[in-house]
Design an enzyme around this catalytic site. Structure first.
Site, PDB file in Angstrom:
ATOM      1  N   ALA A  76       1.151   2.776  -3.927  1.00 22.63           N
ATOM      2  CA  ALA A  76       1.336   4.191  -4.222  1.00 22.63           C
ATOM      3  C   ALA A  76       1.845   4.869  -2.960  1.00 22.63           C
ATOM      4  CB  ALA A  76       0.022   4.806  -4.668  1.00 22.63           C
TER       5      ALA A  76
ATOM      6  N   GLY B 171      -1.036  -0.280  -5.289  1.00 25.63           N
ATOM      7  CA  GLY B 171      -0.631   0.127  -6.642  1.00 25.63           C
ATOM      8  C   GLY B 171       0.505  -0.730  -7.188  1.00 25.63           C
TER       9      GLY B 171
ATOM     10  N   GLU C 105      -1.215  -3.622  -8.617  1.00 21.56           N
ATOM     11  CA  GLU C 105      -1.901  -3.153  -9.838  1.00 21.56           C
ATOM     12  C   GLU C 105      -0.902  -2.954 -10.977  1.00 21.56           C
ATOM     13  OE1 GLU C 105      -3.735   0.050  -7.580  1.00 21.56           O
ATOM     14  OE2 GLU C 105      -5.704  -0.698  -8.172  1.00 21.56           O
TER      15      GLU C 105
ATOM     16  N   GLU D 175      -5.789  -1.338   0.272  1.00 20.18           N
ATOM     17  CA  GLU D 175      -6.301   0.040   0.276  1.00 20.18           C
ATOM     18  C   GLU D 175      -7.436   0.238   1.258  1.00 20.18           C
ATOM     19  OE1 GLU D 175      -5.534  -1.731  -2.400  1.00 20.18           O
ATOM     20  OE2 GLU D 175      -4.578  -0.488  -3.931  1.00 20.18           O
TER      21      GLU D 175
HETATM   22  N1  DAK Z   1       3.872   4.685   0.714  1.00 19.55           N
HETATM   23  C1  DAK Z   1       4.836   5.421   1.330  1.00 19.55           C
HETATM   24  N2  DAK Z   1       5.772   4.889   2.142  1.00 19.55           N
HETATM   25  C2  DAK Z   1       5.736   3.561   2.360  1.00 19.55           C
HETATM   26  C3  DAK Z   1       4.757   2.731   1.756  1.00 19.55           C
HETATM   27  C4  DAK Z   1       3.795   3.358   0.883  1.00 19.55           C
HETATM   28  N3  DAK Z   1       2.846   2.662   0.238  1.00 19.55           N
HETATM   29  N4  DAK Z   1       4.961   1.468   2.179  1.00 19.55           N
HETATM   30  C5  DAK Z   1       6.045   1.506   2.994  1.00 19.55           C
HETATM   31  N5  DAK Z   1       6.504   2.760   3.110  1.00 19.55           N
HETATM   32  C6  DAK Z   1       7.652   3.226   3.899  1.00 19.55           C
HETATM   33  C7  DAK Z   1       7.326   3.214   5.392  1.00 19.55           C
HETATM   34  O1  DAK Z   1       6.620   4.373   5.757  1.00 19.55           O
HETATM   35  C8  DAK Z   1       8.713   3.167   5.993  1.00 19.55           C
HETATM   36  O2  DAK Z   1       9.274   4.441   5.931  1.00 19.55           O
HETATM   37  P1  DAK Z   1      10.130   5.033   7.203  1.00 19.55           P
HETATM   38  O3  DAK Z   1       9.202   4.980   8.361  1.00 19.55           O
HETATM   39  O4  DAK Z   1      11.281   4.088   7.335  1.00 19.55           O
HETATM   40  O5  DAK Z   1      10.494   6.418   6.775  1.00 19.55           O
HETATM   41  C9  DAK Z   1       9.479   2.293   5.004  1.00 19.55           C
HETATM   42  O6  DAK Z   1       8.719   2.320   3.780  1.00 19.55           O
HETATM   43  C10 DAK Z   1       9.580   0.853   5.454  1.00 19.55           C
HETATM   44  O7  DAK Z   1       8.272   0.398   5.758  1.00 19.55           O
HETATM   45  P2  DAK Z   1       7.907  -0.335   7.153  1.00 19.55           P
HETATM   46  O8  DAK Z   1       8.782   0.142   8.264  1.00 19.55           O
HETATM   47  O9  DAK Z   1       6.441  -0.214   7.334  1.00 19.55           O
HETATM   48  O10 DAK Z   1       8.326  -1.841   6.795  1.00 19.55           O
HETATM   49  P3  DAK Z   1       7.701  -3.187   7.321  1.00 19.55           P
HETATM   50  O11 DAK Z   1       8.568  -4.263   6.791  1.00 19.55           O
HETATM   51  O12 DAK Z   1       7.466  -3.113   8.806  1.00 19.55           O
HETATM   52  O13 DAK Z   1       6.247  -3.276   6.650  1.00 19.55           O
HETATM   53  C11 DAK Z   1       4.694  -3.148   4.780  1.00 19.55           C
HETATM   54  C12 DAK Z   1       6.161  -3.403   5.274  1.00 19.55           C
HETATM   55  C13 DAK Z   1       4.722  -3.193   3.252  1.00 19.55           C
HETATM   56  C14 DAK Z   1       3.800  -4.258   5.325  1.00 19.55           C
HETATM   57  C15 DAK Z   1       4.207  -1.769   5.325  1.00 19.55           C
HETATM   58  O14 DAK Z   1       5.208  -0.789   5.010  1.00 19.55           O
HETATM   59  C16 DAK Z   1       2.899  -1.333   4.732  1.00 19.55           C
HETATM   60  O15 DAK Z   1       1.831  -1.821   5.140  1.00 19.55           O
HETATM   61  N6  DAK Z   1       2.944  -0.414   3.761  1.00 19.55           N
HETATM   62  C17 DAK Z   1       1.766   0.164   3.157  1.00 19.55           C
HETATM   63  C18 DAK Z   1       1.140  -0.783   2.186  1.00 19.55           C
HETATM   64  C19 DAK Z   1      -0.126  -0.199   1.559  1.00 19.55           C
HETATM   65  O16 DAK Z   1      -1.070   0.163   2.268  1.00 19.55           O
HETATM   66  N7  DAK Z   1      -0.150  -0.074   0.220  1.00 19.55           N
HETATM   67  C20 DAK Z   1      -1.276   0.466  -0.480  1.00 19.55           C
HETATM   68  C21 DAK Z   1      -1.084   1.955  -0.649  1.00 19.55           C
HETATM   69  S1  DAK Z   1      -2.519   2.734  -1.449  1.00 19.55           S
HETATM   70  C22 DAK Z   1      -4.186   5.125  -8.703  1.00 19.55           C
HETATM   71  C23 DAK Z   1      -2.974   4.576  -8.703  1.00 19.55           C
HETATM   72  C24 DAK Z   1      -2.525   3.869  -7.610  1.00 19.55           C
HETATM   73  C25 DAK Z   1      -3.283   3.754  -6.473  1.00 19.55           C
HETATM   74  C26 DAK Z   1      -4.522   4.296  -6.479  1.00 19.55           C
HETATM   75  C27 DAK Z   1      -4.979   5.010  -7.577  1.00 19.55           C
HETATM   76  N8  DAK Z   1      -4.680   5.830  -9.822  1.00 19.55           N
HETATM   77  C28 DAK Z   1      -3.921   5.817 -11.089  1.00 19.55           C
HETATM   78  C29 DAK Z   1      -5.942   6.516  -9.800  1.00 19.55           C
HETATM   79  C30 DAK Z   1      -2.730   2.990  -5.364  1.00 19.55           C
HETATM   80  C31 DAK Z   1      -3.009   3.179  -4.069  1.00 19.55           C
HETATM   81  C32 DAK Z   1      -2.183   2.446  -3.082  1.00 19.55           C
HETATM   82  O17 DAK Z   1      -1.319   1.692  -3.424  1.00 19.55           O
END
Ligand code: DAK
Length: 259
Positions: free
Chosen positions: A66, A110, A113, A133
């Site tokens: 997300a 997400g 998911e 998360e």
């Molecule tokens: N959200 C927003 N931007 C994201 C992102 C995300 N989840 N993941 C990556 N990006 C963006 C980065 O900020 C970066 O943007 P700029 O800095 O270039 O502007 C760009 O994508 C490229 O990412 P990286 O530079 O970080 O690329 P790398 O190859 O170095 O790393 C990575 C890739 C996937 C390992 C890293 O980006 C990362 O760790 N991303 C976050 C992963 C994460 O934590 N995902 C979980 C998010 S929480 C619900 C529904 C859904 C949810 C909950 C509730 N309900 C219906 C109630 C879900 C929650 C989540 O998913």
């Protein structure tokens, strides 16, 4: 219909394909994207030509979760009060025709998911799955703590959810999260071949098969078997059952008419 965060296309007149399209954000899932995904899948589901759908992303990311930027400033009253995007995330659960997730690259949070809400996952060999998360001070909120243990068992689900580590495609296949792993450059060919195979069967049977397998996760064994038995009986009222069995007996290819 034109979309901002996804693209759609139809292959061979019968497979509906949705491609998540926020490449700069690694397909991070925001509310608008989920609205569009839901609308596109519902439209394909309602189209009698379409027998199967595919949800996919880019080679680098199915979806990295997300959109963290969008969520960062929200408080309890925002997310609880608005029932944080349950509405559009849940749409995919109402889709009755089969949906395959074609996953390559990051499939996190997400994104993982979302892939698990699809009926099965075919993974490219570069796929990385995870529920990170915990690193953000939250837990999976779109079914990750429920669907992941059903797919991979408690031990591996706890490992992934509590450490936030990623698993590669081979581990995901061994664990039962992905149904198959293929070379990244063959991913769409393989998924499309699976989708076309499904499209060749009668839609009433493929929808009933999906509904019945999904019931296994919602009921006890006796109730689930009774549900399956009644759907099985009901399919004997269809032309497609007559056609499928007649085709076998007469050694010809079946021509299902979805009736
Ligand atoms: N959200 C927003 N931007 C994201 C992102 C995300 N989840 N993941 C990556 N990006 C963006 C980065 O900020 C970066 O943007 P700029 O800095 O270039 O502007 C760009 O994508 C490229 O990412 P990286 O530079 O970080 O690329 P790398 O190859 O170095 O790393 C990575 C890739 C996937 C390992 C890293 O980006 C990362 O760790 N991303 C976050 C992963 C994460 O934590 N995902 C979980 C998010 S929480 C619900 C529904 C859904 C949810 C909950 C509730 N309900 C219906 C109630 C879900 C929650 C989540 O998913």
């Amino acid at each position: 219909m034109s979309y901002e965060f996804i693209t759609t296309r139809i292959e061979a007149d019968k497979v509906g394909i949705v491609t998540l399209n926020r490449p700069k954000q690694l397909n991070a899932l925001n509310g608008e994207l989920m609205d569009e995904l839901g609308a596109a899948l519902k439209a394909f589901d309602a189209d009698p030509k379409i027998g199967c759908m595919i949800v996919t992303g880019s080679e680098k990311a199915f979806a990295a979760g997300a959109d963290i930027g969008a969520m960062a400033s929200w408080g309890f009253s925002d997310v609880y009060g608005a029932d944080y995007i349950t509405r559009n995330w849940e749409t995919i659960r109402s889709i009755r025709k089969p949906v395959i997730a074609a996953v390559s690259g990051f499939c996190l949070g997400g994104g993982c998911e979302l892939a698990m809400m699809c009926d099965f996952i075919i993974a490219a060999d570069n796929a990385r799955f995870g529920q990170p998360e915990i690193k953000l001070g939250i837990i999976p909120g779109a079914g990750g703590t429920q669907r992941l243990p059903r797919a991979v068992g408690k031990a591996k689900a706890m490992d992934l959810v509590l450490t936030g580590r990623m698993m590669n495609a081979d581990e995901a296949e061994r664990a039962g999260l992905a149904s198959r792993v293929v070379a990244v450059d063959k991913l769409m060919d393989e998924v499309l071949a699976a989708a076309l195979m499904i499209c060749d069967y009668g839609q009433l049977a493929t929808m009933a098969a999906k509904e019945s397998v999904n019931r296994a996760f919602e009921s006890g064994l006796s109730d689930g078997i009774m549900f399956e038995r009644r759907l099985f009986h009901a399919l004997f009222a269809t032309q497609d059952q007559k056609e499928g069995m007649d085709a076998f007996v007469n050694k010809r290819k079946a021509n299902f008419v979805n009736a």
